[in-house]
Design a protein around this motif. Structure first.
Motif, PDB file in Angstrom:
ATOM      1  N   THR A  23       1.233  -0.992   0.386  1.00  0.00           N
ATOM      2  CA  THR A  23       0.272  -0.730  -0.150  1.00  0.00           C
ATOM      3  C   THR A  23       0.813   1.411   0.205  1.00  0.00           C
ATOM      4  O   THR A  23       2.629   1.519   0.207  1.00  0.00           O
ATOM      5  N   SER A  24       0.287   2.424  -0.663  1.00  0.00           N
ATOM      6  CA  SER A  24       1.100   3.782  -0.514  1.00  0.00           C
ATOM      7  C   SER A  24       0.109   4.923  -0.288  1.00  0.00           C
ATOM      8  O   SER A  24      -0.967   4.309  -0.520  1.00  0.00           O
ATOM      9  N   GLY A  25       0.740   5.877  -0.196  1.00  0.00           N
ATOM     10  CA  GLY A  25       0.406   6.832  -0.338  1.00  0.00           C
ATOM     11  C   GLY A  25       0.527   7.769  -1.896  1.00  0.00           C
ATOM     12  O   GLY A  25       1.377   7.687  -2.767  1.00  0.00           O
ATOM     13  N   GLY A  26      -0.669   7.990  -2.715  1.00  0.00           N
ATOM     14  CA  GLY A  26      -0.887   8.647  -4.413  1.00  0.00           C
ATOM     15  C   GLY A  26      -0.737  10.411  -4.117  1.00  0.00           C
ATOM     16  O   GLY A  26      -0.827  10.428  -3.595  1.00  0.00           O
ATOM     17  N   ILE A  27      -0.459  10.443  -5.169  1.00  0.00           N
ATOM     18  CA  ILE A  27      -0.098  11.743  -5.307  1.00  0.00           C
ATOM     19  C   ILE A  27      -0.999  12.082  -6.646  1.00  0.00           C
ATOM     20  O   ILE A  27      -0.055  11.351  -7.854  1.00  0.00           O
ATOM     21  N   GLY A  28      -2.119  12.996  -6.632  1.00  0.00           N
ATOM     22  CA  GLY A  28      -2.306  13.302  -8.076  1.00  0.00           C
ATOM     23  C   GLY A  28      -3.527  11.656  -8.768  1.00  0.00           C
ATOM     24  O   GLY A  28      -3.662  11.839  -9.971  1.00  0.00           O
ATOM     25  N   LEU A  29      -3.618  10.730  -7.699  1.00  0.00           N
ATOM     26  CA  LEU A  29      -4.473   9.940  -8.450  1.00  0.00           C
ATOM     27  C   LEU A  29      -5.491   9.362  -7.396  1.00  0.00           C
ATOM     28  O   LEU A  29      -5.407  10.384  -6.560  1.00  0.00           O
ATOM     29  N   GLU A  30      -5.978   9.043  -7.681  1.00  0.00           N
ATOM     30  CA  GLU A  30      -7.872   8.231  -7.215  1.00  0.00           C
ATOM     31  C   GLU A  30      -7.297   7.568  -5.864  1.00  0.00           C
ATOM     32  O   GLU A  30      -6.787   6.178  -6.590  1.00  0.00           O
ATOM     33  N   PRO A  31      -7.778   7.151  -5.453  1.00  0.00           N
ATOM     34  CA  PRO A  31      -7.389   5.929  -4.667  1.00  0.00           C
ATOM     35  C   PRO A  31      -8.513   4.812  -4.563  1.00  0.00           C
ATOM     36  O   PRO A  31      -8.924   4.915  -5.515  1.00  0.00           O
ATOM     37  N   GLY A  32      -7.197   4.166  -4.375  1.00  0.00           N
ATOM     38  CA  GLY A  32      -7.217   2.420  -4.763  1.00  0.00           C
ATOM     39  C   GLY A  32      -7.091   2.363  -6.356  1.00  0.00           C
ATOM     40  O   GLY A  32      -6.249   1.192  -7.439  1.00  0.00           O
ATOM     41  N   SER A  33      -6.204   3.706  -6.673  1.00  0.00           N
ATOM     42  CA  SER A  33      -5.369   3.245  -8.602  1.00  0.00           C
ATOM     43  C   SER A  33      -4.181   2.110  -7.952  1.00  0.00           C
ATOM     44  O   SER A  33      -3.348   2.387  -6.733  1.00  0.00           O
ATOM     45  N   VAL A  34      -3.612   2.095  -8.784  1.00  0.00           N
ATOM     46  CA  VAL A  34      -2.274   0.589  -8.527  1.00  0.00           C
ATOM     47  C   VAL A  34      -1.504   1.552  -9.140  1.00  0.00           C
ATOM     48  O   VAL A  34      -1.161   1.658 -10.606  1.00  0.00           O
ATOM     49  N   VAL A  35      -0.317   1.750  -8.557  1.00  0.00           N
ATOM     50  CA  VAL A  35       1.429   2.345  -9.350  1.00  0.00           C
ATOM     51  C   VAL A  35       2.181   0.888  -9.804  1.00  0.00           C
ATOM     52  O   VAL A  35       2.024   0.277  -8.348  1.00  0.00           O
ATOM     53  N   ILE A  36       2.982   1.335 -10.452  1.00  0.00           N
ATOM     54  CA  ILE A  36       4.293  -0.025 -10.681  1.00  0.00           C
ATOM     55  C   ILE A  36       5.290   0.716 -11.207  1.00  0.00           C
ATOM     56  O   ILE A  36       5.406   1.802 -11.840  1.00  0.00           O
ATOM     57  N   THR A  37       6.061   1.314  -9.884  1.00  0.00           N
ATOM     58  CA  THR A  37       7.668   1.479  -9.888  1.00  0.00           C
ATOM     59  C   THR A  37       8.126   1.171 -11.220  1.00  0.00           C
ATOM     60  O   THR A  37       8.221   0.339 -11.348  1.00  0.00           O
TER      61      THR A  37
END
Length: 313
Positions: free
Chosen positions: A144-158
């Motif tokens: 889990t993480s805190g997003g920046i400029g994304l809707e909660p529930g979005s998935v980020v592939i680093t």
């Protein structure tokens, strides 16, 4: 349901046929008669590691022991390993530091919170894979993480992990001197994961930079810690600068994860769901049932990837 023997024949590794062994850049290991993996309660003198782990092709790591047990149960069902409702014992039951579960060629390991905790786990995990004579292994951190400029529930592939100054590097202090290590992650693996997300088509997924910090509160520009010396405006300026630098989420483990995968020649990826948009707040107020569904998204994405690679259609 496929039997164990039938399943082994059904599963194939679609990765390159060229054997890629684990690289452990430590000449001292060869001189040791026995290697005690203390924090796993395992060792070369007490366990037949090749017999126990030699078939491992995918390792998924995450902060919480309960989350990693949930993942191994999920992936076992996806791969049709065992029978429905099977329990998977904690291989590291001899210690309360980390938890480890195994289902066929998939290993699931908890790493706790923060760079020091995951670094200790990775040292012993990489040695475990090395002593087990594993090859062509992929490691994915799910979390889990805190997003920046994304809707909660979005998935980020680093794409790459950056530090709090947005630099793509991990600083390791060795013998009193700073050593800076590369934090890029495997580009092809990230693209494969993105393709899997398109195939699932259940939630928003992006590839972006991940900021790895040393702290959950001040280090991530939160206003709700016990100590805070900056204003709301300064916080917003910092987070917007991070977004401009390509950062899409913030967590506390990706930099050392990327660095150690690179040094060991292991394909690595970081897949984290965002629990909130940090431009809109600091505290997580989303209902528990919604958060629980969010936390399953990285599992679904990585599980889809593993199934594509291991199960012959």
């Amino acid at each position: 349901m496929a039997s164990g023997d039938a399943l082994e024949k059904k599963m194939v590794d679609k990765q390159s046929s060229e054997k890629t062994s684990i690289h452990v850049p430590n000449p001292h290991l060869e001189k040791m008669k026995e290697d005690v993996l203390y924090h796993f309660a395992l060792g070369t003198g007490t366990h037949d590691l090749p017999a126990l782990f030699g078939d491992v092709k995918f390792v998924c790591v995450g902060g919480s022991p309960s989350r990693m047990k949930a993942f191994i149960t999920y992936i076992a069902e996806e791969l049709e390993i065992g029978s429905p409702g099977s329990d998977y014992p904690n291989i590291c039951a001899g210690t309360d530091r980390y938890a480890m579960y195994k289902a066929g060629p998939v290993l699931s390991v908890s790493h706790g919170m923060g760079i020091p905790s995951i670094a200790i786990m990775l040292h012993e995990l990489i040695k475990l894979l090395y002593h087990s004579k594993c090859a062509n292994v992929t490691i994915v951190r799910i979390g889990t993480s805190g997003g920046i400029g994304l809707e909660p529930g979005s998935v980020v592939i680093t794409k790459q992990s950056v530090d709090a100054a947005f630099k793509p590097q991990f600083e390791q202090v060795i013998l009193g001197k700073s050593v800076f290590r590369n934090t890029d992650l495997d580009e092809q693996l990230a693209e494969d994961l993105m393709e899997c997300s398109k195939e699932i088509d259940e939630f928003s997924t992006v590839i972006g930079n991940t900021m790895c910090t040393l702290d959950f509160y001040e280090g991530q520009a939160r206003l709700d810690g016990a100590i805070c010396s900056y204003t709301e405006e300064e916080k917003q300026q910092y987070l917007k600068a991070a977004f401009k630098a390509g950062v899409r989420n913030i967590e506390m483990e990706s930099s050392v994860f990327a660095a150690m995968c690179n040094l060991s020649g292991i394909k690595g990826a970081v897949v984290c769901v965002t629990l909130l948009n940090r431009l809109e707040g600091d505290q997580i107020t989303t209902p528990h049932d919604v958060l629980n569904e969010y936390q399953k998204r990285p599992q679904k994405l990585v599980g889809h990837l593993i199934k594509k690679h291991l199960v012959k259609k």
